[in-house]
Design an enzyme around this catalytic site. Structure first.
Site, PDB file in Angstrom:
ATOM      1  CE  LYS A  40       2.628  13.762   5.092  1.00 28.38           C
ATOM      2  NZ  LYS A  40       1.707  14.576   4.273  1.00 28.38           N
ATOM      3  NE  ARG A 129      -4.122  18.421   1.439  1.00 32.30           N
ATOM      4  CZ  ARG A 129      -2.892  17.893   1.507  1.00 32.30           C
ATOM      5  NH1 ARG A 129      -2.697  16.641   1.147  1.00 32.30           N
ATOM      6  NH2 ARG A 129      -1.880  18.634   1.920  1.00 32.30           N
ATOM      7  CE1 TYR A 247      -6.003 -18.947  -0.654  1.00 33.70           C
ATOM      8  CE2 TYR A 247      -4.473 -17.089  -0.438  1.00 33.70           C
ATOM      9  CZ  TYR A 247      -5.202 -18.122   0.134  1.00 33.70           C
ATOM     10  OH  TYR A 247      -5.129 -18.333   1.495  1.00 33.70           O
ATOM     11  CG  MET A 295      -2.670 -11.621   5.315  1.00 35.45           C
ATOM     12  SD  MET A 295      -3.938 -11.992   6.536  1.00 35.45           S
ATOM     13  CE  MET A 295      -5.422 -11.559   5.624  1.00 35.45           C
TER      14      MET A 295
END
Length: 354
Positions: A40, A129, A247, A295
């Site tokens: 998956k 779940r 940043y 990023m």
């Protein structure tokens, strides 16, 4: 060196052979059973189609996915073994399961009766779940009348708690011992961590993160490393004492420092949370991440002598020349788990199968 390595700033090396070796290790824990490898989430970010094809050498019973769409992708790629989609099926999606011969997980007896094809039934023994609760006897009896192909439960803490495995196994056993289903019904309990417990030896084993190099408990065998996140140096500069990097200007050089910029950032899966903790291997040495991860780029501080140039390759985690950083070590710096690191590897990163 592949063409992809030459033209991309960053990529992921994936060893299919090591995935197969890790699968063999899991199978050795229950050699009388068969594997149902979980592929998956694009095989935990490493490529569900090439991984499934590589695992064919072990003759697994089938493959596990989360959604019917993931199963459709495997079918369209020519995967013929049984596929089980483990997220509880929605009735509206059942035509896709039927068209592509994918086993759904069902918990509604009415849908089970109308389905009329192989399906798997989850028994909720504590995960809470999905599935039918282990102590809801009338609901379980109604489900078993529909003769599921497989019956399973999911262990919630097999990597940290032996007692929880024992409790869930006892609850599951209480259901399977009293249920009226055919002897050929497939029973499966163990995930990667569960495979190393004695209470979980059943017809099928569902290995997941262990296949892909993630640890499954401090007292359990370590998997072979599978994936390596690589990035090229795109810039090298000297940052003067008192200068800031990245940043927010929240990292300040306390001395003149050579800083290399790497061509991978949080869009590629390098978590911003590694700032102040994380390291990479560059030039055979571990060097620290400095400043905020951006990023597309990550900055690292080099030794006094520099020793890096544009085009050189750094390794965030995985096999490399030098003191390798393990996947789980990198995940720890990012304050998360190996599952999230692997599945968070960006889609623009080529997967290079080595």
């Amino acid at each position: 060196m592949s063409t992809q390595e030459r033209i991309d700033h960053a990529w992921v090396d994936v060893s299919l052979d090591e995935i197969v070796r890790n699968a063999r290790t899991i199978h050795q824990q229950n050699p009388s059973g068969r594997l149902l490898p979980m592929v998956k989430a694009n095989a935990y970010g490493l490529g569900s189609i090439p991984v499934s094809r590589a695992l064919e050498v072990l003759s697994p019973w089938g493959f596990g996915v989360a959604t019917v769409a993931e199963g459709v992708e495997l079918r369209r790629a020519g995967i013929e073994r049984p596929i089980v989609a483990f997220t509880t099926a929605l009735e509206a999606n059942l035509p896709a399961y039927r068209d592509y011969n994918i086993r759904p997980v069902l918990d509604d007896p009415q849908i089970m009766r109308s389905w009329g094809r192989p399906f798997h039934l989850e028994i909720d023994t504590g995960m809470r779940r999905g599935g039918v609760p282990w102590d809801k006897h009338e609901a379980l009896e109604a489900a078993f009348v529909c003769k599921p192909e497989g019956v399973f439960t999911h262990l919630h803490s097999a990597d940290t708690s032996v007692a929880s495995v024992q409790q869930q196994s006892q609850r599951f056993g209480a259901v399977t011992r009293t249920a009226n289903f055919p002897d050929k019904t497939l029973v499966h309990v163990a995930n990667s961590a569960g495979a190393f417990h004695d209470d979980t030896k059943t017809d099928l084993t569902r290995p997941g993160v262990f296949l892909y190099g993630g640890r499954v408990g401090v007292d359990q065998p370590s998997p072979r490393p599978v994936a390596a996140l690589k990035a090229r140096v795109v810039s090298v500069r000297t940052v003067r004492r008192g200068d800031t990097v990245s940043y927010g200007a929240d990292w300040t050089a306390d001395r003149d420092t050579v800083v290399a910029t790497l061509g991978a950032g949080y869009a590629d899966g390098v978590r911003r949370s590694v700032q102040g903790l994380g390291m990479v291997v560059l030039g055979g040495r571990r060097v620290p991440v400095v400043g905020r991860v951006t990023m597309d780029m990550t900055m690292v501080a080099l030794p006094h002598d520099g020793g890096a140039a544009p085009g050189d390759v750094a390794t965030f985690f995985g096999p490399c020349e030098g003191p390798a950083i393990e996947l789980d070590e990198f995940a720890g710096w990012a304050k998360t788990v190996s599952y999230e690191i692997l599945t968070g590897l960006g889609s623009r990163l080529p997967r290079v199968y080595v």
